[in-house]
Design a protein around this motif. Structure first.
Motif, PDB file in Angstrom:
ATOM      1  N   GLY A  27      -1.931   9.391 -10.018  1.00 27.29           N
ATOM      2  CA  GLY A  27      -1.785  10.664  -9.036  1.00 27.29           C
ATOM      3  C   GLY A  27      -2.854  11.651  -9.539  1.00 27.29           C
ATOM      4  O   GLY A  27      -3.502  12.423  -8.594  1.00 27.29           O
ATOM      5  N   ASP A  56       8.553   8.944  -5.513  1.00 25.03           N
ATOM      6  CA  ASP A  56       9.683   9.107  -4.568  1.00 25.03           C
ATOM      7  C   ASP A  56      10.676   8.032  -4.712  1.00 25.03           C
ATOM      8  O   ASP A  56      11.971   8.047  -4.674  1.00 25.03           O
ATOM      9  CB  ASP A  56       9.564   9.573  -3.239  1.00 25.03           C
ATOM     10  CG  ASP A  56      10.458   9.996  -2.420  1.00 25.03           C
ATOM     11  OD1 ASP A  56      11.142  11.142  -3.184  1.00 25.03           O
ATOM     12  OD2 ASP A  56      10.560   9.476  -1.347  1.00 25.03           O
ATOM     13  N   SER A 115       0.749  -1.144   0.271  1.00 23.48           N
ATOM     14  CA  SER A 115       0.041  -0.053  -0.056  1.00 23.48           C
ATOM     15  C   SER A 115       0.750   1.159   0.045  1.00 23.48           C
ATOM     16  O   SER A 115       1.702   1.385   1.009  1.00 23.48           O
ATOM     17  CB  SER A 115      -0.885  -0.071   1.100  1.00 23.48           C
ATOM     18  OG  SER A 115      -1.563   1.169   1.368  1.00 23.48           O
ATOM     19  N   LEU A 116       0.651   2.144  -1.161  1.00 24.02           N
ATOM     20  CA  LEU A 116       1.411   3.403  -1.023  1.00 24.02           C
ATOM     21  C   LEU A 116       0.843   4.291  -2.079  1.00 24.02           C
ATOM     22  O   LEU A 116      -0.133   3.915  -2.624  1.00 24.02           O
ATOM     23  CB  LEU A 116       3.022   2.894  -1.362  1.00 24.02           C
ATOM     24  CG  LEU A 116       3.193   2.576  -2.840  1.00 24.02           C
ATOM     25  CD1 LEU A 116       4.768   2.661  -3.192  1.00 24.02           C
ATOM     26  CD2 LEU A 116       2.640   1.214  -3.139  1.00 24.02           C
ATOM     27  N   SER A 117       1.088   5.668  -1.871  1.00 23.33           N
ATOM     28  CA  SER A 117       0.450   6.504  -2.581  1.00 23.33           C
ATOM     29  C   SER A 117       1.422   6.802  -3.946  1.00 23.33           C
ATOM     30  O   SER A 117       2.505   6.399  -4.073  1.00 23.33           O
ATOM     31  CB  SER A 117       0.424   7.923  -2.055  1.00 23.33           C
ATOM     32  OG  SER A 117       1.825   8.255  -1.623  1.00 23.33           O
ATOM     33  N   ARG A 171       2.494   9.581  -4.940  1.00 24.24           N
ATOM     34  CA  ARG A 171       3.685  10.284  -4.600  1.00 24.24           C
ATOM     35  C   ARG A 171       4.910   9.512  -4.224  1.00 24.24           C
ATOM     36  O   ARG A 171       6.149   9.691  -4.303  1.00 24.24           O
ATOM     37  CB  ARG A 171       3.452  11.323  -3.562  1.00 24.24           C
ATOM     38  CG  ARG A 171       4.252  12.407  -3.249  1.00 24.24           C
ATOM     39  CD  ARG A 171       4.072  13.324  -2.115  1.00 24.24           C
ATOM     40  NE  ARG A 171       2.699  14.100  -2.067  1.00 24.24           N
ATOM     41  CZ  ARG A 171       2.464  14.941  -3.312  1.00 24.24           C
ATOM     42  NH1 ARG A 171       3.331  15.664  -3.652  1.00 24.24           N
ATOM     43  NH2 ARG A 171       1.126  15.443  -3.183  1.00 24.24           N
ATOM     44  N   GLU A 172       4.560   8.533  -3.328  1.00 22.21           N
ATOM     45  CA  GLU A 172       5.499   7.608  -2.570  1.00 22.21           C
ATOM     46  C   GLU A 172       6.233   6.837  -3.756  1.00 22.21           C
ATOM     47  O   GLU A 172       7.468   6.367  -3.687  1.00 22.21           O
ATOM     48  CB  GLU A 172       5.006   6.701  -1.405  1.00 22.21           C
ATOM     49  CG  GLU A 172       4.679   7.379  -0.197  1.00 22.21           C
ATOM     50  CD  GLU A 172       3.776   6.556   0.630  1.00 22.21           C
ATOM     51  OE1 GLU A 172       4.070   6.517   1.629  1.00 22.21           O
ATOM     52  OE2 GLU A 172       2.846   5.888   0.243  1.00 22.21           O
ATOM     53  N   GLY A 179      -5.611  11.130  -6.726  1.00 23.81           N
ATOM     54  CA  GLY A 179      -4.765  12.369  -5.659  1.00 23.81           C
ATOM     55  C   GLY A 179      -3.457  11.564  -5.300  1.00 23.81           C
ATOM     56  O   GLY A 179      -3.328  10.388  -5.082  1.00 23.81           O
ATOM     57  N   TRP A 180      -2.548  12.655  -5.190  1.00 26.66           N
ATOM     58  CA  TRP A 180      -1.282  12.161  -5.208  1.00 26.66           C
ATOM     59  C   TRP A 180      -0.921  11.502  -3.399  1.00 26.66           C
ATOM     60  O   TRP A 180       0.047  10.546  -3.526  1.00 26.66           O
ATOM     61  CB  TRP A 180      -0.412  13.405  -5.027  1.00 26.66           C
ATOM     62  CG  TRP A 180      -0.374  13.624  -6.550  1.00 26.66           C
ATOM     63  CD1 TRP A 180      -1.063  14.667  -7.396  1.00 26.66           C
ATOM     64  CD2 TRP A 180       0.679  13.161  -7.589  1.00 26.66           C
ATOM     65  NE1 TRP A 180      -0.980  14.532  -8.627  1.00 26.66           N
ATOM     66  CE2 TRP A 180       0.252  13.813  -8.902  1.00 26.66           C
ATOM     67  CE3 TRP A 180       1.349  12.032  -7.615  1.00 26.66           C
ATOM     68  CZ2 TRP A 180       0.871  13.241  -9.994  1.00 26.66           C
ATOM     69  CZ3 TRP A 180       2.074  11.679  -8.829  1.00 26.66           C
ATOM     70  CH2 TRP A 180       1.676  12.092 -10.033  1.00 26.66           C
ATOM     71  N   ASP A 181      -1.920  11.591  -2.527  1.00 31.15           N
ATOM     72  CA  ASP A 181      -1.647  11.106  -1.198  1.00 31.15           C
ATOM     73  C   ASP A 181      -2.528   9.786  -0.793  1.00 31.15           C
ATOM     74  O   ASP A 181      -2.637   9.574   0.159  1.00 31.15           O
ATOM     75  CB  ASP A 181      -1.539  12.084  -0.182  1.00 31.15           C
ATOM     76  CG  ASP A 181      -0.403  13.204  -0.480  1.00 31.15           C
ATOM     77  OD1 ASP A 181       0.876  12.538  -0.691  1.00 31.15           O
ATOM     78  OD2 ASP A 181      -0.402  14.336  -0.417  1.00 31.15           O
ATOM     79  N   THR A 182      -3.312   9.477  -1.765  1.00 29.72           N
ATOM     80  CA  THR A 182      -4.158   8.379  -1.775  1.00 29.72           C
ATOM     81  C   THR A 182      -3.711   7.234  -1.931  1.00 29.72           C
ATOM     82  O   THR A 182      -2.754   6.789  -2.530  1.00 29.72           O
ATOM     83  CB  THR A 182      -5.335   8.514  -2.798  1.00 29.72           C
ATOM     84  OG1 THR A 182      -6.051   9.819  -2.817  1.00 29.72           O
ATOM     85  CG2 THR A 182      -6.532   7.258  -2.949  1.00 29.72           C
ATOM     86  N   ALA A 183      -3.983   6.196  -0.841  1.00 38.12           N
ATOM     87  CA  ALA A 183      -3.212   5.073  -0.817  1.00 38.12           C
ATOM     88  C   ALA A 183      -3.682   3.979  -1.976  1.00 38.12           C
ATOM     89  O   ALA A 183      -4.871   3.810  -2.206  1.00 38.12           O
ATOM     90  CB  ALA A 183      -3.887   4.238   0.414  1.00 38.12           C
TER      91      ALA A 183
END
Length: 161
Positions: free
Chosen positions: A72, A50, A42-44, A46-47, A76-80
């Motif tokens: 993204g 990165d 599970s990661l976004s 953005r992650e 959304g860039w921070d959505t899991a």
């Protein structure tokens, strides 16, 4: 404790245990051809970028990783995002939540045959006593016996046979 009974199509049933969820994950991963992060992650977006060396969401990142950038932009860039190859398909990232437990059970099921997972002594004892139709009845005696032997080895049941 977590108890697992595996009944392969062409081999004798076997039972094994894990102390907890982390131990369960380690043991499932050790017996799988896929990498642990392919079994469950599970990661976004953005992650992901990165991890690939792009701390910024810039033109270079968009050119080099258009699929990740599309995820993204749309979710959304921070959505899991969840990855569970045995459950979702190889390399699929989904914003719909997937539990690690479900992903690990799917990895076991992908081995073929019948796999039963019991989360706790009570469920495992119940299965041994016939509460689980997948291993109940005289046709499944060997599977129940494997579970019984595991329960005795861990001193959950007394060996009175």
């Amino acid at each position: 404790m977590i108890y697992v009974v595996e009944v392969p199509e062409q081999a004798a049933p076997r039972a094994w245990f894990a102390y907890d969820e982390a131990d369960f994950a380690r043991k499932v991963e050790a017996g799988d051809a896929r990498q642990p992060w392919e079994i469950f992650d599970s990661l976004s977006p953005r992650e992901l970028l990165d991890d690939l060396g792009h701390a910024d969401i810039d033109a270079a990142a968009r050119e080099r990783y258009p699929a990740i950038c599309a995820l993204g932009d749309s979710h959304g860039w921070d959505t899991a995002l969840y990855r569970a190859d045995h459950l979702l398909g190889a390399g699929v990232l989904s914003p719909e939540p997937v539990s690690e437990r479900a992903a690990l059970e799917a990895a076991l099921a992908a081995r073929g045959g019948v796999t039963c997972v019991y989360y706790g002594d009570r469920d495992a004892i119940g299965a041994f006593e016939g509460a689980d139709p997948r291993i109940a009845g005289k046709d499944h005696w060997h599977a129940r016996r494997a579970l019984y032997e595991q329960l005795v080895a861990l001193e959950v049941l007394a060996d009175d046979n």
